[in-house]
Design a protein around this motif. Structure first.
Motif, PDB file in Angstrom:
ATOM      1  N   LEU A  95       0.401  -1.455   0.685  1.00 29.38           N
ATOM      2  CA  LEU A  95       0.359  -0.115   0.283  1.00 29.38           C
ATOM      3  C   LEU A  95       0.632   1.454   0.105  1.00 29.38           C
ATOM      4  CD1 LEU A  95      -2.401   1.342  -0.435  1.00 29.38           C
ATOM      5  CD2 LEU A  95      -3.248   0.335   2.671  1.00 29.38           C
ATOM      6  N   CYS A  96       2.033   1.186   0.781  1.00 34.35           N
ATOM      7  CA  CYS A  96       2.962   2.798   0.632  1.00 34.35           C
ATOM      8  C   CYS A  96       3.267   2.495  -0.987  1.00 34.35           C
ATOM      9  CB  CYS A  96       4.136   1.916   1.394  1.00 34.35           C
ATOM     10  SG  CYS A  96       3.301   2.083   3.430  1.00 34.35           S
ATOM     11  N   LEU A  97       3.885   1.223  -1.469  1.00 34.81           N
ATOM     12  CA  LEU A  97       4.498   1.639  -2.832  1.00 34.81           C
ATOM     13  C   LEU A  97       3.201   2.252  -4.116  1.00 34.81           C
ATOM     14  CD1 LEU A  97       6.137  -1.858  -2.917  1.00 34.81           C
ATOM     15  CD2 LEU A  97       7.651   0.748  -2.488  1.00 34.81           C
ATOM     16  N   ILE A  98       2.406   1.812  -3.385  1.00 36.04           N
ATOM     17  CA  ILE A  98       0.721   2.311  -4.371  1.00 36.04           C
ATOM     18  C   ILE A  98       0.580   3.562  -4.067  1.00 36.04           C
ATOM     19  CG2 ILE A  98      -1.570   1.991  -4.589  1.00 36.04           C
ATOM     20  CD1 ILE A  98      -1.474  -1.045  -4.260  1.00 36.04           C
ATOM     21  N   TYR A  99       0.489   4.018  -3.197  1.00 32.88           N
ATOM     22  CA  TYR A  99       0.260   5.314  -2.659  1.00 32.88           C
ATOM     23  C   TYR A  99       1.793   6.645  -3.097  1.00 32.88           C
ATOM     24  CZ  TYR A  99      -0.787   8.965   0.460  1.00 32.88           C
ATOM     25  OH  TYR A  99      -0.565  11.225   0.546  1.00 32.88           O
ATOM     26  N   ASN A 100       2.441   5.531  -3.133  1.00 39.18           N
ATOM     27  CA  ASN A 100       3.400   6.330  -3.625  1.00 39.18           C
ATOM     28  C   ASN A 100       3.727   6.787  -5.193  1.00 39.18           C
ATOM     29  OD1 ASN A 100       6.754   7.678  -2.830  1.00 39.18           O
ATOM     30  ND2 ASN A 100       7.033   6.259  -4.629  1.00 39.18           N
ATOM     31  N   GLU A 101       3.300   5.714  -5.610  1.00 42.64           N
ATOM     32  CA  GLU A 101       3.063   6.393  -7.017  1.00 42.64           C
ATOM     33  C   GLU A 101       2.062   6.629  -7.186  1.00 42.64           C
ATOM     34  OE1 GLU A 101       3.076   5.187 -11.518  1.00 42.64           O
ATOM     35  OE2 GLU A 101       4.512   5.019  -9.987  1.00 42.64           O
ATOM     36  N   PHE A 102       0.831   6.997  -6.506  1.00 41.52           N
ATOM     37  CA  PHE A 102      -0.387   8.479  -6.610  1.00 41.52           C
ATOM     38  C   PHE A 102       0.113  10.005  -6.335  1.00 41.52           C
ATOM     39  CE2 PHE A 102      -2.948  10.675  -3.950  1.00 41.52           C
ATOM     40  CZ  PHE A 102      -3.712  10.799  -4.816  1.00 41.52           C
ATOM     41  N   LEU A 103       1.342   9.512  -5.555  1.00 43.25           N
ATOM     42  CA  LEU A 103       1.308  10.896  -5.383  1.00 43.25           C
ATOM     43  C   LEU A 103       2.562  10.950  -6.444  1.00 43.25           C
ATOM     44  CD1 LEU A 103       2.669  10.822  -1.530  1.00 43.25           C
ATOM     45  CD2 LEU A 103       0.619  11.627  -2.466  1.00 43.25           C
ATOM     46  N   GLY A 128       1.283  16.756 -13.143  1.00 44.10           N
ATOM     47  CA  GLY A 128       0.380  16.685 -13.303  1.00 44.10           C
ATOM     48  C   GLY A 128      -1.113  15.966 -13.277  1.00 44.10           C
ATOM     49  N   ILE A 129      -0.873  15.120 -13.238  1.00 42.62           N
ATOM     50  CA  ILE A 129      -2.064  14.213 -13.782  1.00 42.62           C
ATOM     51  C   ILE A 129      -3.632  14.073 -12.418  1.00 42.62           C
ATOM     52  CG2 ILE A 129      -3.085  12.004 -13.383  1.00 42.62           C
ATOM     53  CD1 ILE A 129       0.237  10.733 -14.657  1.00 42.62           C
ATOM     54  N   SER A 130      -4.423  14.019 -13.226  1.00 38.14           N
ATOM     55  CA  SER A 130      -5.825  14.502 -12.389  1.00 38.14           C
ATOM     56  C   SER A 130      -6.020  13.219 -10.972  1.00 38.14           C
ATOM     57  CB  SER A 130      -7.189  14.895 -13.379  1.00 38.14           C
ATOM     58  OG  SER A 130      -6.775  13.445 -13.720  1.00 38.14           O
ATOM     59  N   LYS A 131      -6.179  14.236 -10.160  1.00 44.75           N
ATOM     60  CA  LYS A 131      -6.414  12.459  -9.221  1.00 44.75           C
ATOM     61  C   LYS A 131      -7.566  11.163  -9.612  1.00 44.75           C
ATOM     62  CE  LYS A 131      -8.377  11.762  -4.753  1.00 44.75           C
ATOM     63  NZ  LYS A 131      -9.541  12.247  -3.356  1.00 44.75           N
ATOM     64  N   ARG A 132      -8.937  11.645  -9.923  1.00 42.17           N
ATOM     65  CA  ARG A 132      -9.331  10.911 -11.214  1.00 42.17           C
ATOM     66  C   ARG A 132      -8.522   9.415 -11.995  1.00 42.17           C
ATOM     67  NH1 ARG A 132     -14.427  11.903 -14.045  1.00 42.17           N
ATOM     68  NH2 ARG A 132     -14.702  12.997 -12.128  1.00 42.17           N
ATOM     69  N   GLU A 133      -7.367  10.180 -12.167  1.00 39.55           N
ATOM     70  CA  GLU A 133      -6.782   9.051 -13.568  1.00 39.55           C
ATOM     71  C   GLU A 133      -5.390   8.768 -12.297  1.00 39.55           C
ATOM     72  OE1 GLU A 133      -5.235  10.632 -16.890  1.00 39.55           O
ATOM     73  OE2 GLU A 133      -6.070  12.438 -16.791  1.00 39.55           O
ATOM     74  N   ALA A 134      -5.110   9.361 -11.653  1.00 37.20           N
ATOM     75  CA  ALA A 134      -3.859   8.839 -10.674  1.00 37.20           C
ATOM     76  C   ALA A 134      -4.562   8.111  -9.464  1.00 37.20           C
ATOM     77  CB  ALA A 134      -3.751   9.711  -9.841  1.00 37.20           C
ATOM     78  N   ILE A 135      -5.338   7.480  -9.627  1.00 35.54           N
ATOM     79  CA  ILE A 135      -5.818   6.874  -8.442  1.00 35.54           C
ATOM     80  C   ILE A 135      -6.535   5.027  -9.408  1.00 35.54           C
ATOM     81  CG2 ILE A 135      -7.507   7.763  -6.938  1.00 35.54           C
ATOM     82  CD1 ILE A 135      -9.796   7.260  -7.948  1.00 35.54           C
ATOM     83  N   CYS A 136      -6.603   5.427 -10.830  1.00 38.99           N
ATOM     84  CA  CYS A 136      -6.818   4.065 -11.775  1.00 38.99           C
ATOM     85  C   CYS A 136      -5.215   3.383 -11.253  1.00 38.99           C
ATOM     86  CB  CYS A 136      -6.996   4.908 -13.154  1.00 38.99           C
ATOM     87  SG  CYS A 136      -8.599   4.944 -12.872  1.00 38.99           S
TER      88      CYS A 136
END
Length: 107
Positions: free
Chosen positions: A11-19, A25-33
């Motif tokens: 989860l830390c790795l996934i969250y880091n990728e999200f950040l 500059g990727i939108s949140k909607r795209e960054a969570i996919c």
């Protein structure tokens, strides 16, 4: 909510990728996919067996932190983001609570 250590680390790795996605500059909607495990292995989960990724994603879904799709692609839920944002303070509170319990046992 309790997560296994492996799941917490992933989860830390996934969250880091999200950040990282948000930072460029990727939108949140795209960054969570996120794509299915074989793609994740090439993007940011190198060295983690695909079966382990699937097991971890199932645990995250069972804890309401992701929305898991049939192909094992997933969306990072707001609850996962909140969990990670509060992770340090939650661990510190737990640590302080444990210290308090130990102190109360001492004469």
């Amino acid at each position: 909510m309790q997560l296994t250590n492996d799941t917490d680390r992933m989860l830390c790795l996934i969250y880091n990728e999200f950040l990282n996605r948000r930072k460029i500059g990727i939108s949140k909607r795209e960054a969570i996919c996120f794509s299915h495990p074989s793609v994740l292995q090439t993007e940011f989960l190198q060295g983690i067996h695909e079966d382990d990724i699937v097991d971890t994603l199932t645990e995250l879904a069972n804890n309401g932190l992701i929305k898991l799709y049939y192909d094992c692609g997933f969306l990072l839920n707001d609850s996962a983001i909140v969990y990670m944002e509060n992770r340090f303070s939650n661990k510190m509170d737990s640590f302080l609570e444990t210290i308090s319990k130990i102190r109360s046992l001492l004469p």
